[in-house]
Design a protein around this motif. Structure first.
Motif, mmCIF file in Angstrom:
data_model
loop_
_atom_site.group_PDB
_atom_site.id
_atom_site.type_symbol
_atom_site.label_atom_id
_atom_site.label_comp_id
_atom_site.label_asym_id
_atom_site.label_seq_id
_atom_site.Cartn_x
_atom_site.Cartn_y
_atom_site.Cartn_z
ATOM 1 N N ALA A 184 34.076 38.895 23.348
ATOM 2 C CA ALA A 184 34.528 40.106 22.662
ATOM 3 C C ALA A 184 35.008 41.165 23.650
ATOM 4 C CB ALA A 184 33.407 40.663 21.787
ATOM 5 N N VAL A 185 34.204 41.429 24.679
ATOM 6 C CA VAL A 185 34.530 42.497 25.620
ATOM 7 C C VAL A 185 35.714 42.109 26.502
ATOM 8 C CG1 VAL A 185 33.667 43.850 27.578
ATOM 9 C CG2 VAL A 185 32.188 43.425 25.602
ATOM 10 N N ALA A 186 35.678 40.888 27.049
ATOM 11 C CA ALA A 186 36.755 40.454 27.938
ATOM 12 C C ALA A 186 38.088 40.410 27.207
ATOM 13 C CB ALA A 186 36.432 39.091 28.537
ATOM 14 N N SER A 187 38.087 39.953 25.974
ATOM 15 C CA SER A 187 39.338 39.862 25.212
ATOM 16 C C SER A 187 39.951 41.240 25.012
ATOM 17 C CB SER A 187 39.089 39.188 23.857
ATOM 18 O OG SER A 187 38.651 37.853 24.040
ATOM 19 N N GLN A 188 39.124 42.222 24.694
ATOM 20 C CA GLN A 188 39.651 43.566 24.492
ATOM 21 C C GLN A 188 40.116 44.180 25.805
ATOM 22 O OE1 GLN A 188 37.270 46.035 21.962
ATOM 23 N NE2 GLN A 188 38.467 47.889 22.379
ATOM 24 N N MET A 202 32.585 43.550 34.726
ATOM 25 C CA MET A 202 31.785 43.623 33.512
ATOM 26 C C MET A 202 30.480 42.871 33.698
ATOM 27 S SD MET A 202 34.017 41.127 30.975
ATOM 28 C CE MET A 202 32.683 40.711 29.845
ATOM 29 N N CYS A 203 29.421 43.396 33.075
ATOM 30 C CA CYS A 203 28.108 42.753 33.109
ATOM 31 C C CYS A 203 27.474 43.041 31.760
ATOM 32 C CB CYS A 203 27.272 43.308 34.261
ATOM 33 S SG CYS A 203 25.738 42.400 34.574
ATOM 34 N N VAL A 216 32.031 47.890 33.325
ATOM 35 C CA VAL A 216 31.646 47.868 31.916
ATOM 36 C C VAL A 216 30.275 47.216 31.788
ATOM 37 C CG1 VAL A 216 32.218 46.964 29.630
ATOM 38 C CG2 VAL A 216 34.044 47.772 31.149
ATOM 39 N N GLY A 217 29.316 47.975 31.267
ATOM 40 C CA GLY A 217 27.955 47.465 31.088
ATOM 41 C C GLY A 217 27.010 48.046 32.122
#
Length: 288
Positions: free
Chosen positions: A76-80, A66-67, A9-10
């Motif tokens: 936000a991203v990690a929680s989702q 993720m990056c 992701v990213g």
């Protein structure tokens, strides 16, 4: 090597080639980027799938990498992602962020019965493209042991340095060192120019001695040419130094030089150098 089902992701200047190395190594890769066109561009040149959403990127994966941008993005991203990852999967965060956020995400991962590794990287865009990154990790040994062989696709060295947050603290040390070294190199080049020396020749000499550094080997010649439209942006460096300075206030350490260089980078931003490479510290000296 055993292959895994992974998502990345990213797909910025770092994530795009990192995900490419995972695919080249035979892993089953799914990618997600906030701007879908970037993900589609990646899929045109690499084997793998494009996720329609973060939920899609998380579902069924063994490891999710993720990056992203900063602390707010990580949360936000990690929680989702964690809300949709399968039990026992591991989330690896390559973002440079605060140690506090890493610890919070680790606690949240445990509640979700997931693993979490904070794993900021050093080596820049060239390191990502060449698969030669250095990765500083924090987390649990059993989780690191599972992800380390996979990260080896794009790293020359990765090391577990302690509990969650340790990787981010090590990255702060990395950026503190770089800030001081680049400022010293900028001052040396400015001094040499003012003295009328052939600085190219001088660098060729002193780079063989105790003054040698990665910055001297890789940035001195472009600095002398005034070339800065590449590399690690000043805006990103200031973000990283702010994280380090905030942590210093928390743990009581003194970062006088780092605080000074941070303000020098603010001067570069005023010159329009927000996206210039961090070696652009020389520009503020040559403007005087």
């Amino acid at each position: 090597m055993n292959t895994s089902k992974v998502s990345f992701v990213g797909l910025g200047v770092m994530g795009f080639p990192m995900a490419g190395h995972l695919a080249a190594a035979g892993h089953e890769v799914t990618v997600f980027n906030r701007t879908e066109a970037k993900a589609q561009e990646w899929a045109r040149s690499h084997p793998g799938k494009v996720a329609k959403s973060l939920d899609d990127a998380a579902n069924g994966q063994d490891i999710v990498f993720m990056c992203v941008g900063d602390d707010k993005d990580v949360v936000a991203v990690a929680s989702q992602l964690m809300a949709n990852m399968k039990e026992g999967a591991i989330l690896v965060d390559h973002t440079t962020a605060s140690a506090e956020v890493a610890r919070n995400m680790h606690s949240k991962a445990k509640e979700c019965r997931l693993g979490f590794i904070d794993a900021p990287v050093s080596g820049g865009q060239a390191g990502a493209e060449n698969g030669q990154l250095t990765i500083m990790c924090g987390g649990e040994q059993e989780h690191f042991a599972r992800v380390e062989p996979v990260m080896a696709c794009y790293s020359r060295h990765s090391q577990l340095l302690g509990d969650c947050g340790s990787g981010q603290l090590a990255k702060m040390m990395n950026q503190i060192c770089i800030a001081g070294i680049v400022q010293g190199l900028a001052e040396a080049l400015h001094f040499g120019q003012q003295a009328g020396l052939d600085c190219e020749q001088v660098i060729n000499v002193i780079s063989k001695g105790a003054a040698q550094s990665w910055q001297m080997e890789n940035r001195a010649h472009t600095m002398l040419k005034g070339e800065y439209e590449f590399g690690f942006a000043v805006d990103w460096m200031r973000k990283d130094l702010a994280i380090a300075l905030n942590e210093a206030r928390r743990n009581g350490s003194t970062l006088a030089l780092t605080a000074l260089v941070d303000q020098y980078y603010a001067d570069v931003q005023k010159l329009g150098g927000n996206r210039w490479d961090t070696s652009s510290l020389l520009t503020r000296l040559n403007k005087k």
